[in-house]
Design a protein around this motif. Structure first.
Motif, PDB file in Angstrom:
ATOM      1  N   LYS A  98       0.820  -1.219   0.000  1.00 49.33           N
ATOM      2  CA  LYS A  98       0.000   0.000   0.000  1.00 49.33           C
ATOM      3  C   LYS A  98       0.850   1.264   0.000  1.00 49.33           C
ATOM      4  CE  LYS A  98      -4.118  -1.925   2.148  1.00 49.33           C
ATOM      5  NZ  LYS A  98      -4.809  -2.148   3.410  1.00 49.33           N
ATOM      6  N   ARG A  99       1.941   1.228   0.787  1.00 51.25           N
ATOM      7  CA  ARG A  99       2.793   2.422   0.888  1.00 51.25           C
ATOM      8  C   ARG A  99       3.447   2.750  -0.449  1.00 51.25           C
ATOM      9  NH1 ARG A  99       6.332   2.514   6.412  1.00 51.25           N
ATOM     10  NH2 ARG A  99       4.720   1.742   7.782  1.00 51.25           N
ATOM     11  N   LYS A 100       3.807   1.691  -1.196  1.00 51.08           N
ATOM     12  CA  LYS A 100       4.432   1.927  -2.501  1.00 51.08           C
ATOM     13  C   LYS A 100       3.430   2.562  -3.475  1.00 51.08           C
ATOM     14  CE  LYS A 100       7.728  -1.853  -2.235  1.00 51.08           C
ATOM     15  NZ  LYS A 100       8.129  -3.124  -2.835  1.00 51.08           N
ATOM     16  N   TRP A 101       2.180   2.075  -3.427  1.00 56.14           N
ATOM     17  CA  TRP A 101       1.140   2.672  -4.280  1.00 56.14           C
ATOM     18  C   TRP A 101       0.922   4.125  -3.896  1.00 56.14           C
ATOM     19  CZ3 TRP A 101      -0.681   0.984  -8.735  1.00 56.14           C
ATOM     20  CH2 TRP A 101      -0.557  -0.377  -9.041  1.00 56.14           C
ATOM     21  N   LEU A 102       0.922   4.368  -2.578  1.00 61.05           N
ATOM     22  CA  LEU A 102       0.747   5.730  -2.087  1.00 61.05           C
ATOM     23  C   LEU A 102       1.907   6.614  -2.564  1.00 61.05           C
ATOM     24  CD1 LEU A 102      -1.277   7.267  -0.265  1.00 61.05           C
ATOM     25  CD2 LEU A 102       0.332   6.954   1.617  1.00 61.05           C
ATOM     26  N   PHE A 103       3.123   6.041  -2.520  1.00 67.41           N
ATOM     27  CA  PHE A 103       4.307   6.754  -2.999  1.00 67.41           C
ATOM     28  C   PHE A 103       4.147   7.100  -4.485  1.00 67.41           C
ATOM     29  CE2 PHE A 103       8.293   6.295  -5.395  1.00 67.41           C
ATOM     30  CZ  PHE A 103       9.022   7.338  -4.870  1.00 67.41           C
ATOM     31  N   PRO A 109      14.399   8.586 -16.407  1.00 66.31           N
ATOM     32  CA  PRO A 109      15.603   7.912 -15.868  1.00 66.31           C
ATOM     33  C   PRO A 109      15.432   7.465 -14.419  1.00 66.31           C
ATOM     34  CG  PRO A 109      16.210   9.937 -17.003  1.00 66.31           C
ATOM     35  CD  PRO A 109      14.723   9.937 -16.909  1.00 66.31           C
ATOM     36  N   LEU A 110      14.855   8.347 -13.579  1.00 71.20           N
ATOM     37  CA  LEU A 110      14.678   7.999 -12.161  1.00 71.20           C
ATOM     38  C   LEU A 110      13.695   6.836 -12.004  1.00 71.20           C
ATOM     39  CD1 LEU A 110      15.164   8.639  -9.130  1.00 71.20           C
ATOM     40  CD2 LEU A 110      13.217  10.170  -9.257  1.00 71.20           C
ATOM     41  N   LEU A 111      12.569   6.905 -12.733  1.00 64.55           N
ATOM     42  CA  LEU A 111      11.556   5.843 -12.624  1.00 64.55           C
ATOM     43  C   LEU A 111      12.100   4.513 -13.145  1.00 64.55           C
ATOM     44  CD1 LEU A 111       8.332   7.765 -13.704  1.00 64.55           C
ATOM     45  CD2 LEU A 111       8.873   6.916 -11.429  1.00 64.55           C
ATOM     46  N   ALA A 112      12.892   4.584 -14.242  1.00 66.91           N
ATOM     47  CA  ALA A 112      13.495   3.354 -14.781  1.00 66.91           C
ATOM     48  C   ALA A 112      14.446   2.759 -13.746  1.00 66.91           C
ATOM     49  CB  ALA A 112      14.232   3.664 -16.084  1.00 66.91           C
ATOM     50  N   ASP A 113      15.111   3.646 -13.008  1.00 67.11           N
ATOM     51  CA  ASP A 113      16.043   3.224 -11.961  1.00 67.11           C
ATOM     52  C   ASP A 113      15.295   2.562 -10.796  1.00 67.11           C
ATOM     53  OD1 ASP A 113      18.782   3.210 -11.366  1.00 67.11           O
ATOM     54  OD2 ASP A 113      18.461   4.718  -9.806  1.00 67.11           O
ATOM     55  N   LEU A 114      14.139   3.117 -10.458  1.00 69.44           N
ATOM     56  CA  LEU A 114      13.348   2.596  -9.327  1.00 69.44           C
ATOM     57  C   LEU A 114      12.560   1.342  -9.705  1.00 69.44           C
ATOM     58  CD1 LEU A 114      11.903   5.894  -7.763  1.00 69.44           C
ATOM     59  CD2 LEU A 114      13.806   4.528  -6.924  1.00 69.44           C
ATOM     60  N   LYS A 115      12.298   1.174 -11.025  1.00 67.06           N
ATOM     61  CA  LYS A 115      11.521   0.008 -11.487  1.00 67.06           C
ATOM     62  C   LYS A 115      12.307  -1.278 -11.193  1.00 67.06           C
ATOM     63  CE  LYS A 115      10.754  -0.862 -15.935  1.00 67.06           C
ATOM     64  NZ  LYS A 115      10.713  -2.142 -16.567  1.00 67.06           N
ATOM     65  N   GLY A 116      11.652  -2.174 -10.535  1.00 65.91           N
ATOM     66  CA  GLY A 116      12.322  -3.436 -10.182  1.00 65.91           C
ATOM     67  C   GLY A 116      12.963  -3.358  -8.813  1.00 65.91           C
ATOM     68  N   LYS A 117      13.439  -2.135  -8.450  1.00 66.14           N
ATOM     69  CA  LYS A 117      14.089  -1.970  -7.145  1.00 66.14           C
ATOM     70  C   LYS A 117      13.040  -1.597  -6.087  1.00 66.14           C
ATOM     71  CE  LYS A 117      17.326   1.285  -6.673  1.00 66.14           C
ATOM     72  NZ  LYS A 117      18.601   1.985  -6.824  1.00 66.14           N
ATOM     73  N   VAL A 118      12.178  -0.639  -6.434  1.00 64.84           N
ATOM     74  CA  VAL A 118      11.157  -0.171  -5.492  1.00 64.84           C
ATOM     75  C   VAL A 118       9.749  -0.363  -6.074  1.00 64.84           C
ATOM     76  CG1 VAL A 118      10.345   1.804  -4.151  1.00 64.84           C
ATOM     77  CG2 VAL A 118      12.763   1.602  -4.672  1.00 64.84           C
ATOM     78  N   LEU A 119       9.603   0.009  -7.336  1.00 60.98           N
ATOM     79  CA  LEU A 119       8.275   0.007  -7.953  1.00 60.98           C
ATOM     80  C   LEU A 119       8.143  -1.094  -8.999  1.00 60.98           C
ATOM     81  CD1 LEU A 119       8.082   3.862  -8.667  1.00 60.98           C
ATOM     82  CD2 LEU A 119       7.241   2.688  -6.642  1.00 60.98           C
ATOM     83  N   ASP A 120       6.907  -1.585  -9.185  1.00 57.46           N
ATOM     84  CA  ASP A 120       6.683  -2.481 -10.319  1.00 57.46           C
ATOM     85  C   ASP A 120       6.120  -1.654 -11.485  1.00 57.46           C
ATOM     86  OD1 ASP A 120       3.963  -2.116  -9.785  1.00 57.46           O
ATOM     87  OD2 ASP A 120       3.817  -3.945  -8.593  1.00 57.46           O
ATOM     88  N   GLU A 121       5.859  -2.306 -12.613  1.00 61.55           N
ATOM     89  CA  GLU A 121       5.407  -1.575 -13.807  1.00 61.55           C
ATOM     90  C   GLU A 121       4.104  -0.810 -13.544  1.00 61.55           C
ATOM     91  OE1 GLU A 121       6.701  -4.589 -14.029  1.00 61.55           O
ATOM     92  OE2 GLU A 121       8.167  -4.553 -15.668  1.00 61.55           O
TER      93      GLU A 121
END
Lengths: 167, 137
Positions: free
Chosen positions: A81-86, A103-115
């Motif tokens: 839930k917190r990630k969705w809120l983020f 660039p930042l979102l591509a960096d966070l994808k897989g590490k913090v966020l999913d697609e």
């Protein structure tokens, strides 16, 4: 794609700006008046984009330094839930053109966020709090509030659908 | 340690730089060659056709959302339906055909195409619900 592969493909990624430069040169020679209008717009966009570029550089460095898989596990636990809120709040609060955030979102994808969360972040970029008074001026307060609320719900739904499709 | 992170971030941004530059060059060009009056001329006053036109016009446009509000306000005063105007301003900010090459580069073809397609469809649904709810107030 890792950073080394991306660097290998760097030369081919210059085709797009080079092709655009070709069009600019054509305008310079054949439609000189329009060329200067284009350059004015270009300067305007660059002055808007450069500070954002610096903010993103700072955010990328800080996120890379502080956000490790252990950090995420500690702060988000098993819940998502917190990630969705983020993704929602981050999308709304982010400033500047959308492509600056790739660039930042591509960096966070897989590490913090999913697609789905990335899609949710990108959708919520449509809601810009500082611009809301102007939107209210052209439309109405009730219309803008309803629109923002529906768009936030749509962003979450879109995120879920993207996750279903990608998986 | 922090130096390594700074270099890594700088490298990531350098890799992203050509696509971002290309998008900026394309947007500057479009802002110069497409006059704001163009948007008023393309609508037919046929609601169903205008929904499609509004969606396509918003999808291929880029720039500050303020521009879409100004154009949207102008379209309303010219008699264009609020539903069409809503689809236009929602697709303006959620669908990015101009940014598509950069989006594909960073997130992959499947993600970028599906996200933009879904955003287009969602723009119609969001607009329908918004206009309906707004009519109740």
């Amino acid at each position: 794609m890792n950073l080394k592969n991306k660097i290998k493909n760097l030369s081919s990624s210059w085709y797009f700006p080079l092709a655009m430069s070709g069009i600019y040169i054509a305008f310079f020679f054949f439609k000189n008046d329009i060329f200067y209008v284009i350059i004015n717009h270009l300067i305007q966009i660059l002055t808007e984009v450069l500070p954002v570029f610096f903010i993103i550089f700072l955010l990328m460095t800080l996120s890379d330094y502080f956000i490790s898989p252990e950090f995420i596990l500690k702060h988000t636990g098993k819940g998502r839930k917190r990630k969705w809120l983020f993704a929602i709040v981050g999308g709304i609060l982010s400033t500047g053109p959308v492509y600056m955030w790739y660039p930042l979102l591509a960096d966070l994808k897989g590490k913090v966020l999913d697609e789905g969360m990335v899609a949710c972040f990108l959708y919520n970029r449509a809601i810009k709090i500082p611009l809301l008074p102007i939107a209210v001026l052209y439309f109405s307060l009730s219309y803008i509030l309803i629109l923002c609320f529906i768009m936030i719900i749509a962003s979450i739904l879109q995120g879920f659908i993207i996750n279903k499709i990608i998986k | 340690m922090i130096n390594k992170k700074i270099i890594k971030s700088a490298m990531s941004l350098w890799v992203a730089f050509p696509s971002i530059l290309g998008v900026i060059l394309l947007i500057s060009l479009m802002l110069a060659v497409i006059p704001k009056t163009f948007y008023i001329l393309i609508f037919s006053k046929n609601i169903w056709l205008d929904i499609i036109i509004g969606g396509i016009a918003g999808s291929i446009s880029a720039g500050n959302p303020i521009t879409s509000y100004i154009i949207g306000g102008e379209l309303l005063s010219q008699g264009v339906n609020l539903l069409v105007v809503t689809i236009f301003i929602v697709t303006w900010v959620t669908v990015g055909l101009i940014q598509l090459p950069a989006e594909i580069m960073f997130f992959g073809k499947k993600f970028a195409i599906y996200r933009n397609l879904l955003s287009f469809l969602f723009a119609i649904v969001v607009s329908l619900i918004t206009v309906w709810l707004n009519s109740l107030f």
